[in-house]
Design a protein around this motif. Structure first.
Motif, PDB file in Angstrom:
ATOM      1  N   HIS A 266       0.836  -1.208   0.000  1.00  0.00           N
ATOM      2  CA  HIS A 266       0.000   0.000   0.000  1.00  0.00           C
ATOM      3  C   HIS A 266       0.871   1.259   0.000  1.00  0.00           C
ATOM      4  O   HIS A 266       0.502   2.280  -0.608  1.00  0.00           O
ATOM      5  CB  HIS A 266      -0.922  -0.016   1.213  1.00  0.00           C
ATOM      6  CG  HIS A 266      -1.969   1.054   1.193  1.00  0.00           C
ATOM      7  ND1 HIS A 266      -1.739   2.345   1.647  1.00  0.00           N
ATOM      8  CD2 HIS A 266      -3.259   1.041   0.750  1.00  0.00           C
ATOM      9  CE1 HIS A 266      -2.829   3.070   1.498  1.00  0.00           C
ATOM     10  NE2 HIS A 266      -3.771   2.295   0.956  1.00  0.00           N
ATOM     11  N   ALA A 267       2.016   1.209   0.658  1.00  0.00           N
ATOM     12  CA  ALA A 267       2.925   2.360   0.656  1.00  0.00           C
ATOM     13  C   ALA A 267       3.450   2.638  -0.751  1.00  0.00           C
ATOM     14  O   ALA A 267       3.552   3.801  -1.173  1.00  0.00           O
ATOM     15  CB  ALA A 267       4.087   2.098   1.619  1.00  0.00           C
ATOM     16  N   VAL A 268       3.786   1.575  -1.498  1.00  0.00           N
ATOM     17  CA  VAL A 268       4.264   1.757  -2.871  1.00  0.00           C
ATOM     18  C   VAL A 268       3.143   2.294  -3.758  1.00  0.00           C
ATOM     19  O   VAL A 268       3.356   3.197  -4.577  1.00  0.00           O
ATOM     20  CB  VAL A 268       4.807   0.421  -3.425  1.00  0.00           C
ATOM     21  CG1 VAL A 268       5.234   0.574  -4.879  1.00  0.00           C
ATOM     22  CG2 VAL A 268       5.983  -0.062  -2.582  1.00  0.00           C
ATOM     23  N   MET A 269       1.935   1.753  -3.601  1.00  0.00           N
ATOM     24  CA  MET A 269       0.812   2.225  -4.414  1.00  0.00           C
ATOM     25  C   MET A 269       0.497   3.695  -4.107  1.00  0.00           C
ATOM     26  O   MET A 269       0.093   4.443  -5.008  1.00  0.00           O
ATOM     27  CB  MET A 269      -0.417   1.356  -4.151  1.00  0.00           C
ATOM     28  CG  MET A 269      -0.266  -0.087  -4.599  1.00  0.00           C
ATOM     29  SD  MET A 269       0.050  -0.258  -6.373  1.00  0.00           S
ATOM     30  CE  MET A 269      -1.509   0.310  -7.034  1.00  0.00           C
ATOM     31  N   ALA A 270       0.693   4.112  -2.859  1.00  0.00           N
ATOM     32  CA  ALA A 270       0.462   5.514  -2.507  1.00  0.00           C
ATOM     33  C   ALA A 270       1.463   6.422  -3.214  1.00  0.00           C
ATOM     34  O   ALA A 270       1.133   7.559  -3.574  1.00  0.00           O
ATOM     35  CB  ALA A 270       0.555   5.693  -0.997  1.00  0.00           C
ATOM     36  N   ALA A 271       2.689   5.930  -3.431  1.00  0.00           N
ATOM     37  CA  ALA A 271       3.695   6.725  -4.145  1.00  0.00           C
ATOM     38  C   ALA A 271       3.340   6.877  -5.620  1.00  0.00           C
ATOM     39  O   ALA A 271       3.730   7.861  -6.252  1.00  0.00           O
ATOM     40  CB  ALA A 271       5.071   6.079  -3.998  1.00  0.00           C
ATOM     41  N   TYR A 272       2.604   5.917  -6.175  1.00  0.00           N
ATOM     42  CA  TYR A 272       2.198   5.964  -7.591  1.00  0.00           C
ATOM     43  C   TYR A 272       0.854   6.665  -7.777  1.00  0.00           C
ATOM     44  O   TYR A 272       0.301   6.626  -8.875  1.00  0.00           O
ATOM     45  CB  TYR A 272       2.092   4.548  -8.152  1.00  0.00           C
ATOM     46  CG  TYR A 272       3.404   3.962  -8.619  1.00  0.00           C
ATOM     47  CD1 TYR A 272       3.839   4.128  -9.928  1.00  0.00           C
ATOM     48  CD2 TYR A 272       4.199   3.220  -7.765  1.00  0.00           C
ATOM     49  CE1 TYR A 272       5.027   3.577 -10.370  1.00  0.00           C
ATOM     50  CE2 TYR A 272       5.387   2.658  -8.187  1.00  0.00           C
ATOM     51  CZ  TYR A 272       5.796   2.839  -9.496  1.00  0.00           C
ATOM     52  OH  TYR A 272       6.974   2.282  -9.928  1.00  0.00           O
ATOM     53  N   VAL A 322      10.125   5.963  -2.832  1.00  0.00           N
ATOM     54  CA  VAL A 322       9.637   5.643  -4.177  1.00  0.00           C
ATOM     55  C   VAL A 322       9.165   6.904  -4.888  1.00  0.00           C
ATOM     56  O   VAL A 322       9.471   7.123  -6.069  1.00  0.00           O
ATOM     57  CB  VAL A 322       8.504   4.599  -4.098  1.00  0.00           C
ATOM     58  CG1 VAL A 322       7.912   4.345  -5.483  1.00  0.00           C
ATOM     59  CG2 VAL A 322       9.021   3.298  -3.501  1.00  0.00           C
ATOM     60  N   LYS A 323       8.443   7.763  -4.177  1.00  0.00           N
ATOM     61  CA  LYS A 323       7.926   8.990  -4.796  1.00  0.00           C
ATOM     62  C   LYS A 323       9.068   9.916  -5.209  1.00  0.00           C
ATOM     63  O   LYS A 323       9.017  10.546  -6.277  1.00  0.00           O
ATOM     64  CB  LYS A 323       6.999   9.698  -3.804  1.00  0.00           C
ATOM     65  CG  LYS A 323       6.068  10.714  -4.434  1.00  0.00           C
ATOM     66  CD  LYS A 323       5.060  11.222  -3.432  1.00  0.00           C
ATOM     67  CE  LYS A 323       4.019  12.105  -4.098  1.00  0.00           C
ATOM     68  NZ  LYS A 323       3.152  11.374  -5.027  1.00  0.00           N
ATOM     69  N   HIS A 324      10.110   9.984  -4.385  1.00  0.00           N
ATOM     70  CA  HIS A 324      11.266  10.824  -4.714  1.00  0.00           C
ATOM     71  C   HIS A 324      11.969  10.318  -5.971  1.00  0.00           C
ATOM     72  O   HIS A 324      12.360  11.113  -6.833  1.00  0.00           O
ATOM     73  CB  HIS A 324      12.235  10.850  -3.537  1.00  0.00           C
ATOM     74  CG  HIS A 324      13.526  11.553  -3.821  1.00  0.00           C
ATOM     75  ND1 HIS A 324      13.622  12.922  -3.953  1.00  0.00           N
ATOM     76  CD2 HIS A 324      14.785  11.067  -4.030  1.00  0.00           C
ATOM     77  CE1 HIS A 324      14.871  13.254  -4.225  1.00  0.00           C
ATOM     78  NE2 HIS A 324      15.600  12.154  -4.264  1.00  0.00           N
ATOM     79  N   SER A 325      12.141   9.014  -6.093  1.00  0.00           N
ATOM     80  CA  SER A 325      12.820   8.449  -7.264  1.00  0.00           C
ATOM     81  C   SER A 325      12.007   8.663  -8.529  1.00  0.00           C
ATOM     82  O   SER A 325      12.562   8.975  -9.592  1.00  0.00           O
ATOM     83  CB  SER A 325      13.082   6.954  -7.052  1.00  0.00           C
ATOM     84  OG  SER A 325      14.006   6.745  -6.001  1.00  0.00           O
ATOM     85  N   LEU A 326      10.690   8.498  -8.446  1.00  0.00           N
ATOM     86  CA  LEU A 326       9.854   8.723  -9.623  1.00  0.00           C
ATOM     87  C   LEU A 326       9.931  10.175 -10.079  1.00  0.00           C
ATOM     88  O   LEU A 326       9.936  10.460 -11.283  1.00  0.00           O
ATOM     89  CB  LEU A 326       8.405   8.347  -9.318  1.00  0.00           C
ATOM     90  CG  LEU A 326       8.123   6.860  -9.080  1.00  0.00           C
ATOM     91  CD1 LEU A 326       6.680   6.647  -8.677  1.00  0.00           C
ATOM     92  CD2 LEU A 326       8.442   6.040 -10.322  1.00  0.00           C
ATOM     93  N   GLY A 327      10.011  11.110  -9.137  1.00  0.00           N
ATOM     94  CA  GLY A 327      10.148  12.518  -9.507  1.00  0.00           C
ATOM     95  C   GLY A 327      11.544  12.867  -9.976  1.00  0.00           C
ATOM     96  O   GLY A 327      11.727  13.655 -10.904  1.00  0.00           O
ATOM     97  N   GLN A 328      12.557  12.259  -9.363  1.00  0.00           N
ATOM     98  CA  GLN A 328      13.947  12.569  -9.704  1.00  0.00           C
ATOM     99  C   GLN A 328      14.285  12.151 -11.130  1.00  0.00           C
ATOM    100  O   GLN A 328      15.052  12.831 -11.822  1.00  0.00           O
ATOM    101  CB  GLN A 328      14.870  11.870  -8.712  1.00  0.00           C
ATOM    102  CG  GLN A 328      16.355  12.189  -8.913  1.00  0.00           C
ATOM    103  CD  GLN A 328      17.225  11.476  -7.898  1.00  0.00           C
ATOM    104  OE1 GLN A 328      16.741  10.607  -7.163  1.00  0.00           O
ATOM    105  NE2 GLN A 328      18.485  11.821  -7.851  1.00  0.00           N
TER     106      GLN A 328
END
Length: 616
Positions: A266-272, A322-328
């Protein structure tokens, strides 16, 4: 009075333990591979026949065992991993229960060959159903070879409950992938029915993932990395455009041990959030390193669930990482506050001065003058234009005479009849269908009305159509102008090879099937080019998971899966013609009353039932 409670014999106790430890052939593969890893092997080979029913063999070049250890390893609660109860909270090894080998030996024919490097001779042991058949010295290479044959030979009920070979093979591949991903520096080889399925040399993590899943895996991976006092996070996540409907490429590892965690997922899905379409799942390979004393891995029989001391902090750290990497890596949209001022003005106009528009005013302009000149703006100045306003009365001469000569107009009208609808409309309404909430089709019948579930009805129609095409092998196919290339993992390519003949009977035309991609030049008439990848992915996922129920033939399962994938969904608007086609097609089927998954396709409501609803 005799005692009622008695101690179970060892072989019975081992069979009972085997029910918990060995659920299917994949359970044996997991235990043997983890033992090989714990033996510090650098080269591990897995050999499987008939999806593990006939043979499961693991060969490694690890430390090996001496004569005493080779005999002791088959005893219950015998393990080299722990000595005290406190060791359960500081585990760095895979296995520690001491029941796996004893349970396996109780329900199969086991052959063990092992030798330590300093010994001249090794040990060869044969066990059948917990009974030692022989133990002899033998000339062997360093390491251990563990062969399990005829699994569940003495428990036929358990053997009958095994799924199809496709499903069991998929579970074996899953266990192999989990161990291989946890240890990328070990060379793994997987041979199934005499053919090499995987050959994974020692490499880094990214290369291991690419070797396992092939296709376009390398270009869809986004690295993640974060180190805190609580946890160290490393691994890769996939880009949103490569998301799938299944969860086959989702892996969590804690201290190099594969786990399942809905909370961390759920934490990973929240980042997406906001990046995925409805129903799509991202792929991820996430490795968490935590202090062993902060987790408890002894809460589940299969050791795939772990309890963390501080789950809330792990959730927040994983989500932000995960959210930081997707944005970076410019995968997710970000706000850029460092604005480049050069982008505000075109480059060629930077040195130019702005031109001020010239305004000219006519000071002699009088709007109340009788013969006033009118000005019209043209270009940067004014242009005078005189308007003739004299003798304006002449414009209306002759209008009085024209208005007197009005022709009489007659209007056509229909004769009023006593019937609200004509006979043709009444006849058409008898066969008319109606759609309710984009889910049900309502049609009138002699006894009342019929309500049809559009999705289930279409599933039944397509199922019988594809099953007939596969059986008689005379399906229609539409040729593509440009061949379609699709990329799949190694395991999925092997499955497509097995299904090739059946898929061609439904209308697919395969040009080439390579190690990581297939080329399709023809598709079934009812399938669009954009649906091909979705249909094949859902088909393989259904067959590998045993959904739909694969108790019948493989062709039956293919027809069920394709019928479910291509049927109209709930929420789809249907025209009147499409509704009639579904109704007519449903009642042309052999079994129109149930879907391929044994659910009702329609219900009938009689006039009497309707009258009862309106009764006072």
């Amino acid at each position: 009075m005799s005692s009622v409670i008695q101690l179970l014999p060892d072989h019975v106790a081992n069979q009972i333990a085997a029910g918990e430890v060995v659920q299917r052939p994949a359970s044996v593969v997991k235990e043997l591979l983890e033992n090989a890893v714990d033996a510090k092997a650098t080269d591990i080979k897995l050999i499987v026949k008939d999806a593990g029913r006939s043979l499961i063999q693991v060969i490694d070049n690890g430390l090996g065992m001496n004569v005493i250890d080779a005999r002791m390893c088959f005893e219950r609660h015998a393990t080299s991993k722990i000595r005290h109860a406190e060791d359960l909270f500081s585990l760095y090894t895979k296995g520690f229960r001491g029941e796996a080998l004893a349970s396996i030996a109780a329900i199969a024919h086991v052959e063990l060959k092992t030798k330590q490097e300093q010994d001249e001779l090794g040990t060869h042991i044969i066990i059948e159903g917990s009974k030692f058949i022989s133990q002899d010295p033998s000339v062997l290479p360093k390491g251990t070879s563990f062969a399990v044959k005829n699994l569940f030979f003495n428990i036929p009920a358990r053997r009958n409950f095994l799924k199809s070979e496709t499903v069991e093979h998929r579970h074996i591949v899953d266990e192999f992938q989990r161990v291989a991903l946890a240890h990328p520096t070990i060379h793994f080889t997987f041979i199934h029915n005499g053919g090499e399925l995987f050959n994974l040399p020692s490499s880094n993590l990214r290369q291991r993932i690419v070797n396992l899943f092939a296709g376009k895996t390398n270009e869809k991976l986004v690295p993640i990395s974060e180190e805190t006092e609580i946890v160290k996070v490393q691994g890769f996540v996939s880009k949103p455009e490569f998301s799938k409907k299944n969860r086959n490429e989702q892996f969590f590892f804690v201290n190099n041990r594969y786990i399942k965690s809905g909370y961390l997922h759920h934490a990973v899905m929240a980042a997406y959030e906001g990046l995925l379409k409805d129903g799509m799942q991202p792929g991820y390979f996430i490795y968490l390193d935590v202090p062993p004393n902060t987790i408890d891995i002894n809460i589940h029989p299969t050791k795939t669930e772990i309890k963390f001391d501080d789950e809330h902090s792990l959730y927040a750290i994983l989500r932000s990482t995960v959210k930081h990497s997707l944005g970076q890596f410019n995968v997710a949209p970000v706000l850029d506050f460092e604005r480049d001022p050069n982008l505000d003005t075109p480059y060629h106009y930077q040195e130019k001065d702005a031109s001020v528009p010239l305004i000219q005013v006519d000071s002699n302009f009088n709007p109340f003058a009788q013969d006033k000149p009118t000005k019209s703006f043209s270009g940067s100045g004014f242009r005078e234009r005189k308007t003739e306003t004299t003798n304006w009365e002449s414009l209306y001469i002759g209008l009085k005479n024209d208005t007197q000569e009005i022709e009489q107009i007659t209007f056509e009208h229909d004769a009023v009849t006593s019937s609200l609808f004509n006979d043709n409309e009444i006849e058409d309404s008898k066969n008319r269908t109606y759609q309710i909430h984009k889910k049900y089709i309502v049609s009138s019948i002699k006894s009342g009305m019929m309500v049809i579930d559009q999705q289930r009805a279409h599933q039944r129609i397509l199922y019988e159509q594809y099953l007939k095409n596969i059986t008689i092998q005379q399906a229609s196919s539409q040729h593509l102008l440009f061949p379609l290339e699709l990329f799949f993992s190694v395991n999925e390519i092997e499955l497509i090879r097995d299904l090739k003949m059946s898929l061609e009977s439904t209308g697919f035309v395969f040009d080439t099937i390579e190690n990581d991609k297939i080329t399709i030049s023809g598709i079934p008439v009812s399938v669009t080019e954009s649906e091909v990848a979705i249909v094949l992915e859902e088909l393989m996922n259904d067959l590998q998971n045993g959904i739909p129920d694969s108790s019948f033939s493989l062709n039956d399962s293919i027809a069920k899966s394709m019928g479910r994938s291509l049927a109209v969904r709930t929420g789809t608007f249907l025209t009147e013609k499409e509704q009639e086609n579904i109704v007519n097609g449903l009642f042309a089927c052999k079994e129109p009353d149930i879907s391929p998954f044994n659910k009702p396709t329609f219900i009938t409501i009689s006039v009497d039932d309707l009258d009862k609803k309106f009764a006072i």
